[in-house]
Design an enzyme around this catalytic site. Sequence first.
Site, PDB file in Angstrom:
ATOM      1  N   MET A  15     -30.507 -43.579   4.582  1.00  0.00           N
ATOM      2  CA  MET A  15     -31.484 -44.350   5.337  1.00  0.00           C
ATOM      3  C   MET A  15     -31.803 -45.569   4.495  1.00  0.00           C
ATOM      4  SD  MET A  15     -33.163 -44.608   8.163  1.00  0.00           S
ATOM      5  CE  MET A  15     -33.380 -42.980   8.909  1.00  0.00           C
ATOM      6  N   GLY A  42     -25.682 -46.302   4.317  1.00  0.00           N
ATOM      7  CA  GLY A  42     -24.736 -45.507   3.552  1.00  0.00           C
ATOM      8  C   GLY A  42     -23.349 -46.052   3.840  1.00  0.00           C
ATOM      9  N   ASN A  46     -21.770 -46.287   7.512  1.00  0.00           N
ATOM     10  CA  ASN A  46     -21.535 -47.631   8.050  1.00  0.00           C
ATOM     11  C   ASN A  46     -20.083 -47.800   8.494  1.00  0.00           C
ATOM     12  OD1 ASN A  46     -24.174 -48.294   7.393  1.00  0.00           O
ATOM     13  ND2 ASN A  46     -23.618 -49.419   5.538  1.00  0.00           N
ATOM     14  N   THR A 229     -11.584 -58.881  -0.137  1.00  0.00           N
ATOM     15  CA  THR A 229     -12.522 -59.563   0.748  1.00  0.00           C
ATOM     16  C   THR A 229     -13.276 -60.619  -0.053  1.00  0.00           C
ATOM     17  OG1 THR A 229     -14.246 -57.905   0.329  1.00  0.00           O
ATOM     18  CG2 THR A 229     -12.775 -57.528   2.214  1.00  0.00           C
ATOM     19  N   GLY A 234     -12.976 -65.215   4.008  1.00  0.00           N
ATOM     20  CA  GLY A 234     -12.084 -64.290   4.699  1.00  0.00           C
ATOM     21  C   GLY A 234     -11.541 -63.210   3.790  1.00  0.00           C
ATOM     22  N   ASP A 256     -28.315 -61.603   7.741  1.00  0.00           N
ATOM     23  CA  ASP A 256     -28.369 -60.479   6.801  1.00  0.00           C
ATOM     24  C   ASP A 256     -26.936 -60.023   6.544  1.00  0.00           C
ATOM     25  OD1 ASP A 256     -28.802 -58.183   5.337  1.00  0.00           O
ATOM     26  OD2 ASP A 256     -29.943 -57.138   6.885  1.00  0.00           O
ATOM     27  N   ASP A 262     -18.734 -53.168   4.790  1.00  0.00           N
ATOM     28  CA  ASP A 262     -18.445 -51.871   5.398  1.00  0.00           C
ATOM     29  C   ASP A 262     -17.865 -52.031   6.801  1.00  0.00           C
ATOM     30  OD1 ASP A 262     -19.390 -50.560   3.150  1.00  0.00           O
ATOM     31  OD2 ASP A 262     -21.435 -50.432   3.924  1.00  0.00           O
TER      32      ASP A 262
END
Length: 308
Positions: A15, A42, A46, A229, A234, A256, A262
């Site tokens: 959480m 997590g 995710n 990444t 990119g 955000d 993920d």
Amino acid sequence: MTADTTILVFGSINMDLVARVETIARPGETVLSPKAESFFGGKGANQAVAAARVAKGTTIDVLMAGAVGNDPFGQSCLDNLARNGVATHLVAVLPEPTGCAFITVDRKGENAITVASGTNMALHAAELTEHAVSPVVLVLQMEVSLEQNLIAARWAKSLGAQIVWNLAPAPTDDQARRIDEIMSVTDVLIVNEHEALVVSGGAGKTGTYGHEDAASFLARTFRLTCVVTAGASGATAFLQDGERIHADAPRIEPLDTTGAGDTFVGVLAAGIAERLPIKAAMERACLAASRTCMALGAQGGMPWREEI
């Protein structure tokens, strides 16, 4: 539609408690935030949600193998996974508290994260062998025990699965000493620029070099695909034969960035399960990761298949 392909994500469930701030606090500094908000997170969860959303309507099942506590956070996390199309019968409910992440996000969308592992470090891979699961793709990260990750990887490898290992957070010094062991069971390694340097150093590369040389070294040395990444720049795949394949990321104004990496991993894993060419799989993953940055929370902006 009956599923004939399984993506198994073995990893963390958290959480996330998020506070938006003007600037992220430095050591010894206190900053104020108007409020704290809770989001599902997590890295494992995710990535499972990202994969399940992009796999909706296909013959791909997404399963989550993880652990939560017997507490309100744990039940909420289970319900959230189910709502997103992730099967949860491999998620254990344990006496320890559900994992929590404490996240601050500044006005530019950058974040700083502290994770209280809770049940994530009590996750055991041995239970996987007790279930009739034969994954086509196994997805791993570094928010659970390295030893349990390796057990899961060896088990899935023995069944012919592709092992997609997101080596994030970056390996600690102790973990870096086992890089050869990790790489021996990895088919697709996903790292950011910093992680590429840490991993290649653990694998014995010396001297001064950048992340591209690091990724190329890892791909050649361990005969795998190394995907690096790089946020707004990119992603680039480095193949074992020396070929490099790049995918651009759309230009956006992020709200955000939590969960973007993920999202990339989960959507790329779905592309691998669909047997997409690596460039097409990365392009879709970059697009999905960019969309994630347009909403608060790790999972809030993750796109569904029809959106991308």
